[in-house]
Design a protein around this motif. Structure first.
Motif, mmCIF file in Angstrom:
data_model
loop_
_atom_site.group_PDB
_atom_site.id
_atom_site.type_symbol
_atom_site.label_atom_id
_atom_site.label_comp_id
_atom_site.label_asym_id
_atom_site.label_seq_id
_atom_site.Cartn_x
_atom_site.Cartn_y
_atom_site.Cartn_z
ATOM 1 N N SER A 91 24.967 18.727 14.487
ATOM 2 C CA SER A 91 25.847 19.443 15.397
ATOM 3 C C SER A 91 26.898 20.200 14.592
ATOM 4 O O SER A 91 27.517 19.653 13.679
ATOM 5 C CB SER A 91 26.524 18.453 16.336
ATOM 6 N N THR A 93 29.770 21.192 15.625
ATOM 7 C CA THR A 93 31.125 20.710 15.895
ATOM 8 C C THR A 93 31.528 19.614 14.922
ATOM 9 O O THR A 93 32.677 19.573 14.473
ATOM 10 C CB THR A 93 31.260 20.193 17.342
ATOM 11 N N HIS A 94 30.596 18.736 14.578
ATOM 12 C CA HIS A 94 30.913 17.675 13.618
ATOM 13 C C HIS A 94 31.181 18.243 12.227
ATOM 14 O O HIS A 94 32.076 17.785 11.518
ATOM 15 C CB HIS A 94 29.783 16.642 13.552
ATOM 16 N N LEU A 96 32.360 21.231 11.611
ATOM 17 C CA LEU A 96 33.666 21.886 11.670
ATOM 18 C C LEU A 96 34.803 20.864 11.639
ATOM 19 O O LEU A 96 35.841 21.112 11.021
ATOM 20 C CB LEU A 96 33.765 22.759 12.921
ATOM 21 N N GLU A 97 34.617 19.715 12.293
ATOM 22 C CA GLU A 97 35.630 18.658 12.222
ATOM 23 C C GLU A 97 35.864 18.222 10.783
ATOM 24 O O GLU A 97 37.005 18.080 10.341
ATOM 25 C CB GLU A 97 35.202 17.447 13.056
ATOM 26 N N TYR A 135 35.679 25.908 16.314
ATOM 27 C CA TYR A 135 35.565 24.578 16.902
ATOM 28 C C TYR A 135 35.724 24.641 18.419
ATOM 29 O O TYR A 135 34.980 23.985 19.149
ATOM 30 C CB TYR A 135 36.605 23.643 16.288
ATOM 31 N N THR A 136 36.674 25.424 18.893
ATOM 32 C CA THR A 136 36.855 25.526 20.336
ATOM 33 C C THR A 136 35.707 26.288 21.000
ATOM 34 O O THR A 136 35.288 25.924 22.093
ATOM 35 C CB THR A 136 38.201 26.193 20.701
ATOM 36 N N LYS A 137 35.202 27.328 20.341
ATOM 37 C CA LYS A 137 34.104 28.097 20.922
ATOM 38 C C LYS A 137 32.802 27.305 20.936
ATOM 39 O O LYS A 137 32.044 27.347 21.900
ATOM 40 C CB LYS A 137 33.902 29.419 20.170
ATOM 41 N N VAL A 138 32.520 26.585 19.851
ATOM 42 C CA VAL A 138 31.289 25.794 19.795
ATOM 43 C C VAL A 138 31.392 24.609 20.739
ATOM 44 O O VAL A 138 30.411 24.212 21.361
ATOM 45 C CB VAL A 138 31.005 25.327 18.349
ATOM 46 N N GLY A 139 32.599 24.057 20.884
ATOM 47 C CA GLY A 139 32.792 22.923 21.791
ATOM 48 C C GLY A 139 32.578 23.284 23.249
ATOM 49 O O GLY A 139 32.229 22.445 24.059
ATOM 50 N N GLU A 140 32.788 24.537 23.599
ATOM 51 C CA GLU A 140 32.564 24.977 24.978
ATOM 52 C C GLU A 140 31.083 25.037 25.326
ATOM 53 O O GLU A 140 30.703 24.858 26.465
ATOM 54 C CB GLU A 140 33.175 26.362 25.188
#
Length: 141
Positions: A91, A93-94, A96-97, A135-140
């Motif tokens: 993923s 998001t992970h 990017l975290e 991170y915010t765009k991928v999280g959406e």
């Protein structure tokens, strides 16, 4: 154009070799990932041990915070590899975290902001902004 039974069998045998080869490669790569998991587990336990050791004789809190962030990075990396073994995908998001925490950790360790020029400070701010935006765009999604 209709394929004859013999051509169909040849095609099936040909693809079976590829499927078998791909399966062997997947199992081999899973084994490599498991070796990384054991290594990261060892590093995480050692990092936690160092954090407890530094807590009692911390002369500089910046070092303790940096070590805690390294432990978080190791735990997140461990989680990424576990997810890879389960789903055979990673993923974003992970990732990017981990990137954001690693950048913050690097900033805390090398926080000599008085000697940094404005270009470096703006570059770091832009990188943090881009990582946060991604991170915010991928999280959406």
């Amino acid at each position: 154009m209709k394929m004859t039974r013999i051509e169909n069998e040849k095609t099936a045998q040909y693809t079976q070799v590829h499927k078998l080869f791909r399966k062997v490669l997947e199992i081999s790569f899973d084994f490599v990932v498991m070796m990384f998991l054991f290594f990261i587990l060892y590093l995480t336990v050692y990092s936690i041990y160092l954090n407890f050791k530094l807590t009692y004789r911390a002369t500089e809190p910046k070092l303790l915070i940096a070590n805690v962030l390294v432990t978080i990075i190791l735990i997140e990396t461990y989680r990424i590899l576990i997810i890879y073994l389960r789903q055979h995908r990673v993923s974003l998001t992970h990732i990017l975290e981990v990137g954001i925490v690693a950048l913050i950790q690097k900033l805390i360790v090398a926080s000599d902001f008085e000697h940094m020029d404005s270009f470096k400070l703006l570059s770091i701010a832009a990188l943090l902004f881009v990582l946060g935006y991604l991170y915010t765009k991928v999280g959406e999604d």
